[in-house]
Design a protein around this motif. Structure first.
Motif, PDB file in Angstrom:
ATOM      1  N   LEU A  80       0.856  -1.183   0.000  1.00  0.00           N
ATOM      2  CA  LEU A  80       0.000   0.000   0.000  1.00  0.00           C
ATOM      3  C   LEU A  80       0.893   1.234   0.000  1.00  0.00           C
ATOM      4  CD1 LEU A  80      -2.766   1.420   0.261  1.00  0.00           C
ATOM      5  CD2 LEU A  80      -2.574   1.119   2.750  1.00  0.00           C
ATOM      6  N   ILE A  81       0.801   2.037  -1.045  1.00  0.00           N
ATOM      7  CA  ILE A  81       1.595   3.259  -1.137  1.00  0.00           C
ATOM      8  C   ILE A  81       0.934   4.346  -0.298  1.00  0.00           C
ATOM      9  CG2 ILE A  81       2.500   5.044  -2.674  1.00  0.00           C
ATOM     10  CD1 ILE A  81       3.762   2.300  -3.117  1.00  0.00           C
ATOM     11  N   LEU A  82       1.721   4.928   0.630  1.00  0.00           N
ATOM     12  CA  LEU A  82       1.263   6.060   1.441  1.00  0.00           C
ATOM     13  C   LEU A  82       2.179   7.235   1.112  1.00  0.00           C
ATOM     14  CD1 LEU A  82      -0.510   7.226   3.730  1.00  0.00           C
ATOM     15  CD2 LEU A  82       1.234   6.435   5.337  1.00  0.00           C
ATOM     16  N   THR A  83       1.641   8.249   0.436  1.00  0.00           N
ATOM     17  CA  THR A  83       2.500   9.292  -0.112  1.00  0.00           C
ATOM     18  C   THR A  83       1.832  10.662  -0.079  1.00  0.00           C
ATOM     19  OG1 THR A  83       3.689   9.978  -2.137  1.00  0.00           O
ATOM     20  CG2 THR A  83       1.629   8.788  -2.436  1.00  0.00           C
ATOM     21  N   MET A  84       2.663  11.689  -0.244  1.00  0.00           N
ATOM     22  CA  MET A  84       2.142  13.048  -0.369  1.00  0.00           C
ATOM     23  C   MET A  84       1.874  13.412  -1.830  1.00  0.00           C
ATOM     24  SD  MET A  84       5.598  15.363   0.115  1.00  0.00           S
ATOM     25  CE  MET A  84       6.003  14.585   1.681  1.00  0.00           C
ATOM     26  N   HIS A  85       2.288  12.542  -2.765  1.00  0.00           N
ATOM     27  CA  HIS A  85       2.200  12.847  -4.195  1.00  0.00           C
ATOM     28  C   HIS A  85       0.800  12.573  -4.746  1.00  0.00           C
ATOM     29  CE1 HIS A  85       6.462  13.619  -4.553  1.00  0.00           C
ATOM     30  NE2 HIS A  85       6.741  12.464  -3.997  1.00  0.00           N
ATOM     31  N   ASP A  86       0.020  13.619  -4.889  1.00  0.00           N
ATOM     32  CA  ASP A  86      -1.304  13.507  -5.519  1.00  0.00           C
ATOM     33  C   ASP A  86      -1.117  13.775  -7.011  1.00  0.00           C
ATOM     34  OD1 ASP A  86      -3.972  13.265  -5.999  1.00  0.00           O
ATOM     35  OD2 ASP A  86      -4.552  15.166  -5.067  1.00  0.00           O
ATOM     36  N   ASP A  87      -0.439  12.848  -7.678  1.00  0.00           N
ATOM     37  CA  ASP A  87       0.009  13.059  -9.051  1.00  0.00           C
ATOM     38  C   ASP A  87      -0.279  11.797  -9.862  1.00  0.00           C
ATOM     39  OD1 ASP A  87       2.273  12.661 -11.172  1.00  0.00           O
ATOM     40  OD2 ASP A  87       2.232  14.808 -10.784  1.00  0.00           O
ATOM     41  N   GLU A  88      -0.910  11.969 -11.022  1.00  0.00           N
ATOM     42  CA  GLU A  88      -1.338  10.809 -11.793  1.00  0.00           C
ATOM     43  C   GLU A  88      -0.171   9.969 -12.306  1.00  0.00           C
ATOM     44  OE1 GLU A  88      -3.242  12.024 -15.631  1.00  0.00           O
ATOM     45  OE2 GLU A  88      -2.934  14.028 -14.812  1.00  0.00           O
TER      46      GLU A  88
END
Length: 217
Positions: A80-88
């Motif tokens: 599960l990726i948990l990231t700040m990147h809201d990027d397609e």
């Protein structure tokens, strides 16, 4: 009990996640790692059900590379990726690398717990904004009247370049793989966009996904 491994380069973040998640919703945090190589080693030792993986870890192997390698080594583990990147583009690359889910660090705690539960059960999870990106891309293609003919007009070399682009490789990397110049790769990319009526690299990735050029296990 869902056995969880937390991977993040910030010790404070790891501690906070451990306090938040351990003992909640049948979750047991069994380990932590600060970068990709350590994450892979800990996964081999501890055999978690789910790895909660950050993408940006500058002082070691990054999350995307670690996800791809770990998925190949231990496909039974859900990542599960948990990231700040809201990027397609990050989203598509994470999915292609083998991630089972993608959620943002600013998501409500309840959503994170639900995401862990979902991927541990063998299901996929996408943060709502990521789902919107996928749906938007699909609707855009429908509006443009995309059909099988658009793919048929591409040359074999253009299809090869499209596949490498969709996998997240740079023009330089593609040139090395195909033994052609970077200028030639850029020319093929330009032709692809013109033939398909697309304007950006992420749009090419979406198109490649729709045409089945990316294969997910």
């Amino acid at each position: 009990m869902v056995k969880l491994l937390i991977v993040d380069d910030h010790a404070v973040v790891r501690s906070g996640l451990m306090m938040l998640l351990n003992g909640k919703n049948n979750i047991e945090v069994i380990g932590e790692a600060s970068e990709g190589d350590e994450a892979i080693q800990k996964a081999k030792e501890l055999n978690p059900d789910v790895v909660l993986m950050d993408l940006s870890m500058p002082h070691g192997k990054d999350g995307l590379t670690a996800t791809q390698e770990l998925h190949a080594l231990m496909p039974n583990i859900s990542i599960l990726i948990l990231t700040m990147h809201d990027d397609e583009e990050y989203l598509f690359r994470a999915i292609h690398a083998g991630a089972s889910g993608y959620i943002l660090k600013n998501a409500p705690h309840e959503d994170l717990l639900g995401a862990i539960e979902s991927v541990s059960s063998g299901n996929a999870y996408l943060t709502p904004s990521a789902t919107k990106v996928l749906m938007s891309g699909y609707l855009d293609r429908v509006k443009k009247g995309d059909n099988a003919d658009s793919f048929a007009i591409l040359s074999e070399r253009e299809k090869e370049v499209l596949e490498w682009i969709a996998k997240g490789y740079s023009n330089k990397d593609i040139a090395e793989h195909l033994v052609i110049s970077v200028k030639t790769v850029e020319s093929h990319k330009s032709n692809l966009m013109e033939k398909l009526g697309l304007k950006t690299r992420p749009e090419l990735v979406k198109y490649a996904m729709k045409k089945g050029l990316l294969h997910f296990e």
